[in-house]
Design a protein around this motif. Structure first.
Motif, PDB file in Angstrom:
ATOM      1  N   THR A 103       0.853  -1.191   0.000  1.00 42.10           N
ATOM      2  CA  THR A 103       0.000   0.000   0.000  1.00 42.10           C
ATOM      3  C   THR A 103       0.885   1.236   0.000  1.00 42.10           C
ATOM      4  OG1 THR A 103      -0.089   0.287   2.396  1.00 42.10           O
ATOM      5  CG2 THR A 103      -1.703  -1.224   1.418  1.00 42.10           C
ATOM      6  N   GLU A 104       0.272   2.398  -0.261  1.00 42.60           N
ATOM      7  CA  GLU A 104       1.045   3.647  -0.281  1.00 42.60           C
ATOM      8  C   GLU A 104       1.541   4.040   1.103  1.00 42.60           C
ATOM      9  OE1 GLU A 104      -3.095   5.203   0.563  1.00 42.60           O
ATOM     10  OE2 GLU A 104      -2.286   3.589  -0.659  1.00 42.60           O
ATOM     11  N   LYS A 105       1.003   3.402   2.166  1.00 43.16           N
ATOM     12  CA  LYS A 105       1.441   3.696   3.536  1.00 43.16           C
ATOM     13  C   LYS A 105       2.646   2.848   3.938  1.00 43.16           C
ATOM     14  CE  LYS A 105      -1.904   6.616   4.338  1.00 43.16           C
ATOM     15  NZ  LYS A 105      -1.690   7.971   3.982  1.00 43.16           N
ATOM     16  N   GLY A 106       3.085   1.942   3.052  1.00 40.51           N
ATOM     17  CA  GLY A 106       4.304   1.182   3.300  1.00 40.51           C
ATOM     18  C   GLY A 106       4.107  -0.179   3.924  1.00 40.51           C
ATOM     19  N   TYR A 107       2.871  -0.558   4.230  1.00 39.31           N
ATOM     20  CA  TYR A 107       2.665  -1.903   4.757  1.00 39.31           C
ATOM     21  C   TYR A 107       2.045  -2.778   3.671  1.00 39.31           C
ATOM     22  CZ  TYR A 107      -1.734   0.486   5.990  1.00 39.31           C
ATOM     23  OH  TYR A 107      -2.868   1.253   5.966  1.00 39.31           O
ATOM     24  N   GLY A 131      10.947   0.918   9.226  1.00 39.59           N
ATOM     25  CA  GLY A 131      11.589   1.751   8.211  1.00 39.59           C
ATOM     26  C   GLY A 131      10.814   1.842   6.907  1.00 39.59           C
ATOM     27  N   GLU A 132       9.815   0.980   6.720  1.00 39.81           N
ATOM     28  CA  GLU A 132       9.031   1.008   5.481  1.00 39.81           C
ATOM     29  C   GLU A 132       7.651   1.634   5.675  1.00 39.81           C
ATOM     30  OE1 GLU A 132       8.884  -2.810   3.530  1.00 39.81           O
ATOM     31  OE2 GLU A 132      11.048  -3.073   3.679  1.00 39.81           O
ATOM     32  N   VAL A 133       7.083   1.506   6.888  1.00 44.37           N
ATOM     33  CA  VAL A 133       5.752   2.054   7.150  1.00 44.37           C
ATOM     34  C   VAL A 133       5.854   3.567   7.321  1.00 44.37           C
ATOM     35  CG1 VAL A 133       3.781   2.091   8.736  1.00 44.37           C
ATOM     36  CG2 VAL A 133       4.915  -0.082   8.196  1.00 44.37           C
ATOM     37  N   MET A 181       2.917   1.595  14.012  1.00 48.58           N
ATOM     38  CA  MET A 181       4.325   1.732  13.679  1.00 48.58           C
ATOM     39  C   MET A 181       5.038   0.479  14.196  1.00 48.58           C
ATOM     40  SD  MET A 181       6.454   3.472  11.994  1.00 48.58           S
ATOM     41  CE  MET A 181       5.327   4.781  11.585  1.00 48.58           C
ATOM     42  N   PRO A 182       5.707  -0.276  13.306  1.00 42.55           N
ATOM     43  CA  PRO A 182       6.423  -1.475  13.750  1.00 42.55           C
ATOM     44  C   PRO A 182       7.524  -1.116  14.750  1.00 42.55           C
ATOM     45  CG  PRO A 182       6.270  -1.406  11.359  1.00 42.55           C
ATOM     46  CD  PRO A 182       5.824  -0.070  11.866  1.00 42.55           C
ATOM     47  N   VAL A 183       7.675  -1.933  15.770  1.00 42.46           N
ATOM     48  CA  VAL A 183       8.770  -1.789  16.737  1.00 42.46           C
ATOM     49  C   VAL A 183       9.822  -2.846  16.416  1.00 42.46           C
ATOM     50  CG1 VAL A 183       9.419  -1.953  19.182  1.00 42.46           C
ATOM     51  CG2 VAL A 183       7.290  -0.787  18.522  1.00 42.46           C
ATOM     52  N   SER A 184       9.376  -4.079  16.147  1.00 40.41           N
ATOM     53  CA  SER A 184      10.300  -5.138  15.720  1.00 40.41           C
ATOM     54  C   SER A 184      10.589  -4.943  14.229  1.00 40.41           C
ATOM     55  CB  SER A 184       9.683  -6.517  15.981  1.00 40.41           C
ATOM     56  OG  SER A 184       8.421  -6.637  15.373  1.00 40.41           O
ATOM     57  N   ASP A 185      11.573  -5.665  13.709  1.00 42.76           N
ATOM     58  CA  ASP A 185      11.914  -5.534  12.286  1.00 42.76           C
ATOM     59  C   ASP A 185      10.701  -5.801  11.395  1.00 42.76           C
ATOM     60  OD1 ASP A 185      14.524  -4.836  12.814  1.00 42.76           O
ATOM     61  OD2 ASP A 185      15.298  -6.884  12.598  1.00 42.76           O
ATOM     62  N   GLU A 186       9.865  -6.750  11.820  1.00 45.13           N
ATOM     63  CA  GLU A 186       8.641  -7.040  11.077  1.00 45.13           C
ATOM     64  C   GLU A 186       7.538  -7.378  12.074  1.00 45.13           C
ATOM     65  OE1 GLU A 186       8.367  -9.367   7.178  1.00 45.13           O
ATOM     66  OE2 GLU A 186       7.564 -10.841   8.606  1.00 45.13           O
TER      67      GLU A 186
END
Length: 194
Positions: A103-107, A131-133, A181-186
């Motif tokens: 998606t355009e939001k990075g997830y 870093g992507e979201v 917002m992710p806290v872990s890598d994924e």
């Protein structure tokens, strides 16, 4: 405007079943004799974004999809369904993971049971990577239930921030501004919209 030849009903149904989400949105808007501008205003999105979605150049976020569906007087499950009536839909985890869409939001998202007709809820598999979201907040009608399958994330709902990790869940009124917002890598989580 060009006059189109009538199409056999079974051919039309077959064609509609093969449409992408943007094609479905466009077909419904045209059937309602409405402009992109009208849908943009009714959904609080730009006309440019509606055009990109309709031309399958942008995948709408879930929040945008909820707003577009409401503007069109339908549900997101109706926009996503592909086939007629089925009694049960089994989705293996490999199918969901292999068919995640950015998606355009990075997830990444996967809509479960898109072929189930007139669902009362819409479950999604979400994957967010650190870093992507893109930081964001959304708001839409309905309620949401989130269950974290693996990883850790921050969930902002209104003025409150929640730290969710594997096995945690959160149920809230989606009219409140919210974002993750992710806290872990994924982080992988189930998000159910009602």
């Amino acid at each position: 405007m060009e006059k189109q030849q009538p199409m056999d009903e079974s051919l039309l149904e077959e064609k509609l079943n093969k449409l992408n989400i943007g094609d479905r949105i466009k077909a419904l808007r045209i059937a309602q004799n409405r402009t992109m501008q009208e849908i943009a205003e009714a959904s609080d999105l730009s006309k440019s974004m509606i055009s990109k979605i309709e031309n399958n150049r942008a995948i709408p976020s879930v929040a945008a999809l909820v707003k577009i569906a409401k503007a069109l007087g339908t549900s997101i499950s109706s926009l996503l369904e592909q086939d007629g009536w089925v009694n049960a839909v089994l989705t293996k985890i490999k199918q969901a993971k292999d068919n995640l869409t950015s998606t355009e939001k990075g997830y990444l998202i996967y809509p479960y049971a898109s072929e189930y007709h007139e669902k009362k809820m819409q479950p999604f598999l979400f994957v967010g990577r650190k870093g992507e979201v893109v930081p964001h907040e959304v708001s839409h009608e309905g309620e949401e239930f989130i269950y974290v399958i693996k990883g850790k994330m921050k969930m902002q709902v209104g003025e409150t921030e929640y730290l969710l990790q594997t096995g945690d869940s959160l149920y809230f009124n989606a009219v409140q501004k919210h974002g993750i917002m992710p806290v872990s890598d994924e982080v992988m989580y189930l998000d159910i919209f009602v």
